[in-house]
Write an enzyme that holds these catalytic residues in place. Sequence first.
Site, short mmCIF file in Angstrom:
data_model
loop_
_atom_site.label_atom_id
_atom_site.label_comp_id
_atom_site.label_asym_id
_atom_site.label_seq_id
_atom_site.Cartn_x
_atom_site.Cartn_y
_atom_site.Cartn_z
N HIS A 149 -3.88 6.29 2.70
CA HIS A 149 -4.56 5.07 2.28
C HIS A 149 -4.02 3.84 3.01
O HIS A 149 -4.78 3.01 3.53
CB HIS A 149 -4.40 4.90 0.77
CG HIS A 149 -5.24 3.84 0.15
ND1 HIS A 149 -4.84 2.51 0.11
CD2 HIS A 149 -6.44 3.89 -0.49
CE1 HIS A 149 -5.76 1.81 -0.52
NE2 HIS A 149 -6.74 2.62 -0.90
N SER A 161 -11.05 -0.83 -1.58
CA SER A 161 -9.82 -0.78 -0.78
C SER A 161 -10.10 -0.96 0.70
O SER A 161 -9.28 -1.49 1.44
CB SER A 161 -9.10 0.56 -0.99
OG SER A 161 -8.43 0.60 -2.22
N ASP A 175 0.85 -1.19 0.00
CA ASP A 175 0.00 0.00 0.00
C ASP A 175 0.89 1.24 0.00
O ASP A 175 2.03 1.19 -0.47
CB ASP A 175 -0.93 -0.03 1.22
CG ASP A 175 -2.30 0.58 0.93
OD1 ASP A 175 -2.34 1.77 0.60
OD2 ASP A 175 -3.31 -0.12 1.04
#
Length: 741
Positions: free
Chosen positions: A165, A519, A90
């Site tokens: 994220h 996600s 990620d």
Amino acid sequence: MHTCGSSKEAAAKSIVYSYKHGFSGFAAVLTPTQALLIAELPGVARVIPNRIYKLHTTRSWDFLNVNPHLVNGILSKGQSGVGSIIGFLDSGIWPESKSFNDIGMKKVPSRWKGICEEGEQFNKSNCNRKIIGARWYVNGYKAEFGELDTSDGSEFLSPRDAYGHGTHTSSIASGMMLKDTSFFGLAHGLARGGAPSSHLAIYKVCWETGGCSSADILAAFDDSIHDGVDVLSVSLGTSPPFATYVDDPLAIGSFHAVAHGITVVASCGNSGPYPQTVTNTAPWLITVAASTIDRAFPTSITIGTNQTFIGQAFFTRKYFNKYYPLVYGEDIVADDADENDARSFFNFNYLQILILLSLFFSKTCIFICRSCERGSLNESLAKGKIILCFQSRSRSSAASTAKNVQEAGGVGIIFAQYPTKDVTLTFVIPCVQVDFSVGTSLVTYAESTSNPVVKIGVTKTIIGKQTSPEVAFFSARGPSSLSPTVLKPDVAAPGVNILASWSKNQNPLLDFKIESGTSMACPHVSGIVALLKSIYPTWSPAAIKSALVTTCSIEDDNGQPAVAEAAPHKQADPFDYGGGHINPNKAINPGLIYNMTTTDYIHFLCAMGFNDSVINLLANHSHCPCPRKANVLRNLNLPSISIPELTKTTTVSRTVTNVGPTSSLYVARIEAPPGTSVVVEPSILFFNATKTRLRFKVRIRPLEKVQGRFSFGYLLWEDGIHVVRTPLVVRVVRERSYSQT
């Protein structure tokens, strides 16, 4: 290494990565001519161009009924994920987040071989018993885009997460339990990951400025295999057209990870609700769709007649609670703008709007309606007003439309769009999302009075009043365009309006943020896999996948068939959510599992048409000739059965392994897909101490010899305690015939 006529020094400089742990290979900067020459060398399996991938919680774990201490009598050791290591490919991690403190964490597993790699604003002290490893990969990115400039603080050449994220996904799966968390007072409660006692290994492959390089992704897979992770969570992917499995670095890297016993969980993409958009479809992956939870954020809209409408927003500024002038975007078109730039769908009724939305994505659409485009609004008429805008083909995002309104001087926006529970977060100005019906009522009001006004109320958090789960509108849908005999996605998990930790590099005031996407769904499943690995450390990735798929729920919290958001909404089917919505408690005790080995996946690649030499080199097998037997694709031992072209009676086989009580008797029950007749042989399976694996056949006969759509059904094995649900996906088609013309 082939130098292609250059010096050995130049060749060495061209090398980006050497892959050695999970597979043998390298990444290098090559000219097209050099790449062609290398591709012809003996021993070279494939030359793959670098690709750029994109990144695709207080309530969600309670909604899934995951208790951090005890579930169905399972001790807290297993339920909290003690000993499991979850790796994340990620954007890195914000280590100072309280979600990643190591208070009460067990010591680092002795098998762990990873490192804590230092870099900008990240050193070894940022790792602990929770974050036990951190690496970062930028060489592939640099080869594609050049040097990464971090002087403005927008990125860090280190595992530190500048974007947020990676921090968000990591805390969803493994965050520690934290009381009194919220997003500016919204979604208040106890935040926790699904496996709070699991360890984290961070592999930063995504950069805030330009996505994720496939060369970096492969390097991270290679290192993760060496390091000793149990689970890999990969919330990223590409958009159509998709590369074949032997040309897709994510499929290649995950193949080798699975071959080493690592379960790889991936997001299915955010290109829904359109068919054949699902990504990450390799059968060795667990591919996750996004669904809603039962938490809503109602926000009142009161007009001058004292009539109130309800939308959804993330709006907490109480000082805004007064009337402002309301103006419809089409009525304040700038003199130098095309009238269509601010035009809405006002002249169409609700059904026509839905039809137009579908036309927007087809070649038959011959016009473009744009709603509140940048520069389209008259700033003098927009200043100080709340603007009503409608979603359109070119302006589908509430966030970007809100920015356009803010730039024009508007103080707020009401955004009319297709019905969805996904709420857009905007920091620039208040943004309330309503459906087209409410939007049309507001237009009618605005056009019927000389001084229309509107007041936006403060958002509330409501739990238990919103029917869920539903498959999210944005969640990509099957069937797989690469291998339609492999049902994808596999399962659905919470991915809408999820509260989790965030990077303070984005906003120093933000500890937690609400985000939506597949996600966010992916790490929910990654956390559950970590729990299963704690309880069943010897289970294969295929066994874990089977336990998840066959124990899913296909109903909402009212006991009704689950719905998928679309235009219009519809009853959800396996192309929306695979086996269904994830049910962690039942997955702990699945009864039967469909197991597979690396050899099965190799046979799958053979059946897909790849030759022996490519597969052997790709899989690092010295001798594994492709089998000559037919029907490998439909007989792959998946926990689902998918037949994309049923022209005649077809028989498929599966093998199940008993993981429940030693002496167990299962009876088959069939919910046949419409247009078919289904028979199971044998229809009763009896397991004992010597018979732990049994094979059965499913004979499917078409009842309609016509070209048809896909239809869906289920094969259920039941023993009075367990219900093992296997999705059946069939499309009855007419056998093709051709005549000379």
